[in-house]
Design an enzyme around this catalytic site. Structure first.
Site, PDB file in Angstrom:
ATOM      1  N   ASP A 139      -6.658  35.339  54.094  1.00  0.00           N
ATOM      2  CA  ASP A 139      -6.335  34.155  54.896  1.00  0.00           C
ATOM      3  C   ASP A 139      -6.735  34.392  56.348  1.00  0.00           C
ATOM      4  O   ASP A 139      -5.973  34.109  57.279  1.00  0.00           O
ATOM      5  CB  ASP A 139      -4.851  33.812  54.796  1.00  0.00           C
ATOM      6  CG  ASP A 139      -4.545  32.396  55.300  1.00  0.00           C
ATOM      7  OD1 ASP A 139      -5.473  31.558  55.323  1.00  0.00           O
ATOM      8  OD2 ASP A 139      -3.388  32.128  55.652  1.00  0.00           O
ATOM      9  N   LYS A 141      -8.276  33.613  59.709  1.00  0.00           N
ATOM     10  CA  LYS A 141      -8.562  32.419  60.500  1.00  0.00           C
ATOM     11  C   LYS A 141      -8.026  32.659  61.901  1.00  0.00           C
ATOM     12  O   LYS A 141      -7.169  33.540  62.096  1.00  0.00           O
ATOM     13  CB  LYS A 141      -7.910  31.174  59.881  1.00  0.00           C
ATOM     14  CG  LYS A 141      -6.399  31.276  59.689  1.00  0.00           C
ATOM     15  CD  LYS A 141      -5.854  30.037  58.976  1.00  0.00           C
ATOM     16  CE  LYS A 141      -4.349  30.155  58.747  1.00  0.00           C
ATOM     17  NZ  LYS A 141      -3.805  28.973  58.049  1.00  0.00           N
ATOM     18  N   ASN A 144      -4.361  33.268  62.636  1.00  0.00           N
ATOM     19  CA  ASN A 144      -3.766  34.533  62.205  1.00  0.00           C
ATOM     20  C   ASN A 144      -4.312  35.724  62.979  1.00  0.00           C
ATOM     21  O   ASN A 144      -4.095  36.875  62.593  1.00  0.00           O
ATOM     22  CB  ASN A 144      -3.977  34.743  60.706  1.00  0.00           C
ATOM     23  CG  ASN A 144      -3.129  33.808  59.868  1.00  0.00           C
ATOM     24  OD1 ASN A 144      -2.105  33.306  60.339  1.00  0.00           O
ATOM     25  ND2 ASN A 144      -3.540  33.559  58.643  1.00  0.00           N
ATOM     26  N   ASP A 157      -0.187  38.198  59.666  1.00  0.00           N
ATOM     27  CA  ASP A 157       0.108  37.365  58.488  1.00  0.00           C
ATOM     28  C   ASP A 157      -0.607  37.823  57.220  1.00  0.00           C
ATOM     29  O   ASP A 157      -1.649  37.292  56.836  1.00  0.00           O
ATOM     30  CB  ASP A 157      -0.226  35.900  58.765  1.00  0.00           C
ATOM     31  CG  ASP A 157       0.501  34.973  57.794  1.00  0.00           C
ATOM     32  OD1 ASP A 157       0.978  35.461  56.741  1.00  0.00           O
ATOM     33  OD2 ASP A 157       0.588  33.775  58.081  1.00  0.00           O
ATOM     34  N   THR A 179      -7.043  29.147  53.523  1.00  0.00           N
ATOM     35  CA  THR A 179      -7.198  27.893  54.256  1.00  0.00           C
ATOM     36  C   THR A 179      -8.576  27.316  53.942  1.00  0.00           C
ATOM     37  O   THR A 179      -9.580  28.007  54.130  1.00  0.00           O
ATOM     38  CB  THR A 179      -7.049  28.137  55.769  1.00  0.00           C
ATOM     39  OG1 THR A 179      -5.759  28.749  55.998  1.00  0.00           O
ATOM     40  CG2 THR A 179      -7.163  26.839  56.541  1.00  0.00           C
TER      41      THR A 179
END
Length: 437
Positions: A139, A141, A144, A157, A179
């Protein structure tokens, strides 16, 4: 009634941390600013409602986050200091990062090339280390990626991360998560994917966003966006640096097997500029499965949090009820021998049993040379320090047949190590066996 949660009007928890202002909150957790009252160190305290997490079926995400974060200790990864708990709540004590999200910078427009390069170098350094420890983030991005007071990037995260035990028998991951705008095309299919390679795609999307100020794949219609991702259909803005353009073009490649590797990224001329400022940049991914057991170079093994130790040994403080869906079969013993003696003993045993051996720091993997009912048996052993004269050794099956693993533990592993074992925990009971076959 919560035990030791509120000590006085200063809101002291566990007689160690003072909880301050609320920094943010999500569906299941609130994050507070905190301070270690002994050392005066600033920390972030993530408070999770045990009941809410169990009700939502999110125990596995909490487990993944704990497991992943205690595996990856790197200057560009948010550090988890401790995991504490009461009957109703779980407390993550983490490094306090006060610079905010990288997303906040991108939302104001594209970054200068030198800043984008610095953040990307630090991101790759962190992800390379995560992959070397068997952790795929899944994840990645800008939301994070945090920045500290010195403008250094910190990956956070790990709730959707994957570890080796999450791989199926084909050696791939199959859970579609992350995401949408940052997802690699193979994650959107049902054929399985390599978590490390999908992370590299996400890094490519992030680099594009850093230098352009917007995402390469975006559309109000989700299906149209997915079609763009499947075709790697995007356009560079005219201001995009030519060398960076070449790098992004090698990252946003639909075929994961043709996508640039971490080592390939590090060899790119654009990436190498100013690279001396990046910590731990050298790759530590490659471990030769057939190599001799190498001498451990670290001064001591990774510290095993005292609460983790108590949780594992004492039913009164057991956190296992949080993770009822866990299928990992494991066992644990304590020893008064040094970590180097333990590693040497286990390494010698593995070779004697004709297992292939690989080691990294104080983690050792043993793989059988013969095919079993569910492929070759792979056993992971990791040594943790509890105190100066006490070590905890965790043993787990990473792949292979459960019955073969149980026989190996009971008939080979335990008898051969009896001279270095202080006590065994995590017995391989019939109940565990029935649940894991």
């Amino acid at each position: 009634m919560e035990h030791n949660t509120i000590e006085d009007s200063r809101n002291i928890i566990f007689r160690k941390y003072e909880m301050g202002r609320l920094l943010g909150q999500g569906t299941f957790a609130k994050v507070y600013h905190g301070k270690n009252i002994v050392t005066s160190e600033n920390v972030a305290i993530k408070v999770i409602s045990k009941q809410a997490v169990k009700k939502a079926g999110m125990m596995e995400a909490i487990e993944r986050e704990i497991s992943a974060m205690r595996l990856v200790r790197h200057p560009n990864v948010v550090e988890i200091r401790e995991v504490l708990a009461t009957r109703g709540k779980i407390y993550f004590i983490m490094e306090y990062i006060k610079g905010g999200e990288l997303f906040n910078k991108i939302s104001k427009g594209r970054l200068k090339e030198e800043y984008a390069r610095k953040y990307f170098q630090q991101l790759i350094s962190a992800i390379d280390y995560c992959h070397s420890r068997g952790v795929s983030h899944r994840d990645l991005k800008p939301e994070n990626l945090l920045l500290d007071e010195h403008e250094n990037l910190k990956v956070s995260d790990f709730g959707l991360s994957a570890l080796p035990e999450h791989l199926r028998h084909d050696g791939l991951l199959h859970t579609q998560c992350g995401t949408p705008a940052y997802l690699a095309p193979e994650v959107l299919t049902k054929k399985g994917y390599d978590g490390a390679k999908s992370d590299i795609w996400s890094c490519g999307v992030i680099l594009f966003a850093l230098l352009s100020g917007y995402l390469p794949f975006q559309d109000l219609n989700m299906m149209k966006m997915y079609r763009k991702i499947f075709k790697a259909e995007y356009e560079f803005p005219p201001w995009f640096p030519p060398e960076a353009k070449k790098l992004v073009s090698k990252l946003l490649v639909v075929d994961p097997n043709k996508r640039l590797s971490i080592q390939g990224i590090m060899r790119q001329s654009w990436f190498q500029k100013g690279v001396k400022h990046v910590n731990l940049l050298c790759s530590v991914n490659e471990i030769n499965q057939d190599s001799e057991l190498k001498e451990v170079k670290l001064m001591s093994p990774r510290f095993y949090n005292a609460f983790e130790f108590i949780s594992s040994m004492s039913s009164g403080f057991d956190l296992s009820s949080l993770f009822e869906g866990k299928k990992k079969l494991g066992s644990m013993f304590t020893s008064k021998c040094s970590a180097s003696v333990i590693m040497g003993k286990i390494g010698s045993l593995a070779k004697k049993l004709n297992f292939q051996v690989s080691s990294k720091e104080f983690k050792l993997k043993m793989q059988g040379r013969t095919e079993g009912r569910k492929g070759r048996l792979l056993v992971t052993v990791e040594v943790f320090e509890v105190a100066a004269e006490v070590a905890v050794v965790e043993l787990s099956k990473s792949s292979g047949d459960t019955l073969e693993y149980v026989r190996f533990c009971e008939q080979e592993f335990r008898p051969a190590l009896k001279d270095i074992v202080w006590s065994w925990q995590g017995e391989l009971s019939d109940c565990q066996l029935n649940c894991n076959v």
